[in-house]
Design a protein around this motif. Sequence first.
Motif, PDB file in Angstrom:
ATOM      1  N   LEU A  69       0.812  -1.214   0.000  1.00 19.57           N
ATOM      2  CA  LEU A  69       0.000   0.000   0.000  1.00 19.57           C
ATOM      3  C   LEU A  69       0.847   1.267   0.000  1.00 19.57           C
ATOM      4  N   THR A  70       1.909   1.266   0.783  1.00 24.67           N
ATOM      5  CA  THR A  70       2.756   2.462   0.915  1.00 24.67           C
ATOM      6  C   THR A  70       3.894   2.522  -0.092  1.00 24.67           C
ATOM      7  N   GLY A  71       4.034   1.489  -0.936  1.00 21.04           N
ATOM      8  CA  GLY A  71       5.061   1.491  -1.973  1.00 21.04           C
ATOM      9  C   GLY A  71       6.404   0.948  -1.524  1.00 21.04           C
ATOM     10  N   GLN A  72       6.525   0.491  -0.297  1.00 25.54           N
ATOM     11  CA  GLN A  72       7.791  -0.057   0.175  1.00 25.54           C
ATOM     12  C   GLN A  72       8.162  -1.308  -0.613  1.00 25.54           C
ATOM     13  N   ALA A  73       7.194  -2.169  -0.886  1.00 26.57           N
ATOM     14  CA  ALA A  73       7.466  -3.402  -1.640  1.00 26.57           C
ATOM     15  C   ALA A  73       7.936  -3.077  -3.052  1.00 26.57           C
ATOM     16  N   GLN A  74       7.293  -2.106  -3.675  1.00 23.40           N
ATOM     17  CA  GLN A  74       7.675  -1.718  -5.034  1.00 23.40           C
ATOM     18  C   GLN A  74       9.047  -1.041  -5.030  1.00 23.40           C
ATOM     19  N   GLY A  75       9.312  -0.207  -4.044  1.00 22.66           N
ATOM     20  CA  GLY A  75      10.595   0.491  -3.967  1.00 22.66           C
ATOM     21  C   GLY A  75      11.765  -0.449  -3.754  1.00 22.66           C
ATOM     22  N   GLN A  76      11.512  -1.579  -3.068  1.00 20.30           N
ATOM     23  CA  GLN A  76      12.558  -2.574  -2.809  1.00 20.30           C
ATOM     24  C   GLN A  76      12.561  -3.674  -3.863  1.00 20.30           C
ATOM     25  N   MET A 101       0.196 -19.587   0.929  1.00 14.43           N
ATOM     26  CA  MET A 101       0.003 -19.340  -0.505  1.00 14.43           C
ATOM     27  C   MET A 101      -0.411 -17.883  -0.642  1.00 14.43           C
ATOM     28  N   ILE A 102       0.357 -17.127  -1.422  1.00 13.36           N
ATOM     29  CA  ILE A 102       0.137 -15.685  -1.522  1.00 13.36           C
ATOM     30  C   ILE A 102      -0.158 -15.314  -2.965  1.00 13.36           C
ATOM     31  N   ASP A 103      -1.249 -14.575  -3.132  1.00 16.92           N
ATOM     32  CA  ASP A 103      -1.679 -14.126  -4.452  1.00 16.92           C
ATOM     33  C   ASP A 103      -1.914 -12.619  -4.382  1.00 16.92           C
ATOM     34  N   VAL A 104      -1.159 -11.853  -5.171  1.00 14.93           N
ATOM     35  CA  VAL A 104      -1.294 -10.395  -5.199  1.00 14.93           C
ATOM     36  C   VAL A 104      -1.573 -10.000  -6.648  1.00 14.93           C
ATOM     37  N   GLN A 105      -2.716  -9.353  -6.859  1.00 13.48           N
ATOM     38  CA  GLN A 105      -3.134  -8.988  -8.212  1.00 13.48           C
ATOM     39  C   GLN A 105      -3.589  -7.538  -8.259  1.00 13.48           C
ATOM     40  N   VAL A 106      -3.471  -6.952  -9.430  1.00 12.61           N
ATOM     41  CA  VAL A 106      -3.999  -5.621  -9.677  1.00 12.61           C
ATOM     42  C   VAL A 106      -5.350  -5.783 -10.349  1.00 12.61           C
ATOM     43  N   ALA A 107      -6.336  -5.018  -9.867  1.00 13.06           N
ATOM     44  CA  ALA A 107      -7.683  -5.052 -10.457  1.00 13.06           C
ATOM     45  C   ALA A 107      -7.905  -3.784 -11.267  1.00 13.06           C
ATOM     46  N   ASN A 108      -8.695  -3.907 -12.323  1.00 14.33           N
ATOM     47  CA  ASN A 108      -8.980  -2.749 -13.176  1.00 14.33           C
ATOM     48  C   ASN A 108      -9.945  -1.771 -12.519  1.00 14.33           C
ATOM     49  N   SER A 109     -10.846  -2.301 -11.687  1.00 11.54           N
ATOM     50  CA  SER A 109     -11.822  -1.450 -11.000  1.00 11.54           C
ATOM     51  C   SER A 109     -12.217  -2.142  -9.699  1.00 11.54           C
ATOM     52  N   TRP A 110     -12.902  -1.393  -8.836  1.00 13.44           N
ATOM     53  CA  TRP A 110     -13.337  -1.994  -7.572  1.00 13.44           C
ATOM     54  C   TRP A 110     -14.320  -3.129  -7.829  1.00 13.44           C
ATOM     55  N   PRO A 136       2.343  -6.199  -7.274  1.00  9.22           N
ATOM     56  CA  PRO A 136       1.958  -5.190  -6.291  1.00  9.22           C
ATOM     57  C   PRO A 136       1.472  -3.880  -6.897  1.00  9.22           C
ATOM     58  N   GLY A 137       1.585  -3.742  -8.201  1.00  8.19           N
ATOM     59  CA  GLY A 137       1.064  -2.560  -8.879  1.00  8.19           C
ATOM     60  C   GLY A 137       1.884  -1.305  -8.657  1.00  8.19           C
ATOM     61  N   ASN A 138       1.344  -0.205  -9.169  1.00  5.69           N
ATOM     62  CA  ASN A 138       1.968   1.120  -9.058  1.00  5.69           C
ATOM     63  C   ASN A 138       1.060   2.019  -8.231  1.00  5.69           C
ATOM     64  N   GLN A 139       1.483   3.255  -8.054  1.00 12.05           N
ATOM     65  CA  GLN A 139       0.648   4.170  -7.275  1.00 12.05           C
ATOM     66  C   GLN A 139      -0.710   4.359  -7.957  1.00 12.05           C
ATOM     67  N   GLY A 140      -1.747   4.386  -7.135  1.00 13.88           N
ATOM     68  CA  GLY A 140      -3.106   4.555  -7.643  1.00 13.88           C
ATOM     69  C   GLY A 140      -3.759   3.272  -8.129  1.00 13.88           C
ATOM     70  N   ASP A 141      -3.031   2.167  -8.203  1.00 10.32           N
ATOM     71  CA  ASP A 141      -3.615   0.898  -8.637  1.00 10.32           C
ATOM     72  C   ASP A 141      -4.433   0.274  -7.514  1.00 10.32           C
ATOM     73  N   ILE A 142      -5.495  -0.423  -7.909  1.00  7.00           N
ATOM     74  CA  ILE A 142      -6.287  -1.195  -6.961  1.00  7.00           C
ATOM     75  C   ILE A 142      -5.636  -2.570  -6.859  1.00  7.00           C
ATOM     76  N   VAL A 143      -5.259  -2.956  -5.658  1.00 11.06           N
ATOM     77  CA  VAL A 143      -4.529  -4.202  -5.438  1.00 11.06           C
ATOM     78  C   VAL A 143      -5.338  -5.112  -4.516  1.00 11.06           C
ATOM     79  N   VAL A 144      -5.342  -6.389  -4.856  1.00  7.63           N
ATOM     80  CA  VAL A 144      -6.002  -7.398  -4.017  1.00  7.63           C
ATOM     81  C   VAL A 144      -4.924  -8.357  -3.528  1.00  7.63           C
ATOM     82  N   VAL A 145      -4.827  -8.505  -2.214  1.00  6.39           N
ATOM     83  CA  VAL A 145      -3.883  -9.432  -1.603  1.00  6.39           C
ATOM     84  C   VAL A 145      -4.697 -10.560  -0.967  1.00  6.39           C
ATOM     85  N   ARG A 146      -4.397 -11.794  -1.375  1.00  7.07           N
ATOM     86  CA  ARG A 146      -5.037 -12.969  -0.773  1.00  7.07           C
ATOM     87  C   ARG A 146      -3.941 -13.873  -0.227  1.00  7.07           C
TER      88      ARG A 146
END
Length: 187
Positions: A69-76, A101-110, A136-146
């Motif tokens: 959410l805060t971009g730490q994962a993307q920055g690293q 089991m970890i699934d992280v996806q970017v969604a196009n909309s809510w 993990p997406g970029n800033q402003g992306d909707i991300v779903v973590v399961r």
Amino acid sequence: MTATHAVPITRRRRWRAFVADRKGATAVEFALIGPAFIALLVALIQTFLVFFAQQLLEQVVNQSSRTILTGQAQGQSMTQAQFAQAVCSNVVILFNCNGLMIDVQVANSWGSTNTAMPTLTYDANGNVTNVWQFNPGNQGDIVVVRVMYLWPVFLGPLGFNLANQPGNSVRLMMSSTAFMNEAFVNS
């Protein structure tokens, strides 16, 4: 004549004494009630552990997702394995980290966010064969973590079973969160 009447009286007295004797009543009562009580106790403990572990998984997913959410994962340039390690560092008490089991996806909309429980596929050895994404997406992306975990359960003596997967020996636990990434500086 007294000898013939003495035998039935002695038998009657013994029978009355046996019926009136209460010394072993507690042991007999426990033998009748004990197994049901122990089975109920086992079912309660197992249910408590399942709900406690589920709540812990929810908390850990919310905590760990903040790095995305805060971009730490993307920055690293965090990989799925590194994110799994971050999740695992918070759940070492109850969970085997290899089973997460970890699934992280970017969604196009809510409306298109997928927070549903997945259908797991298994190989001949009973291992999960699903392939999980890590985006993990970029800033402003909707991300779903399961985050999912197969929790071992056992069939209690009363037939109480919390399993929800084939084979009746595991329960698929899942925690999911959906959020929009904050504004952060990409490295």
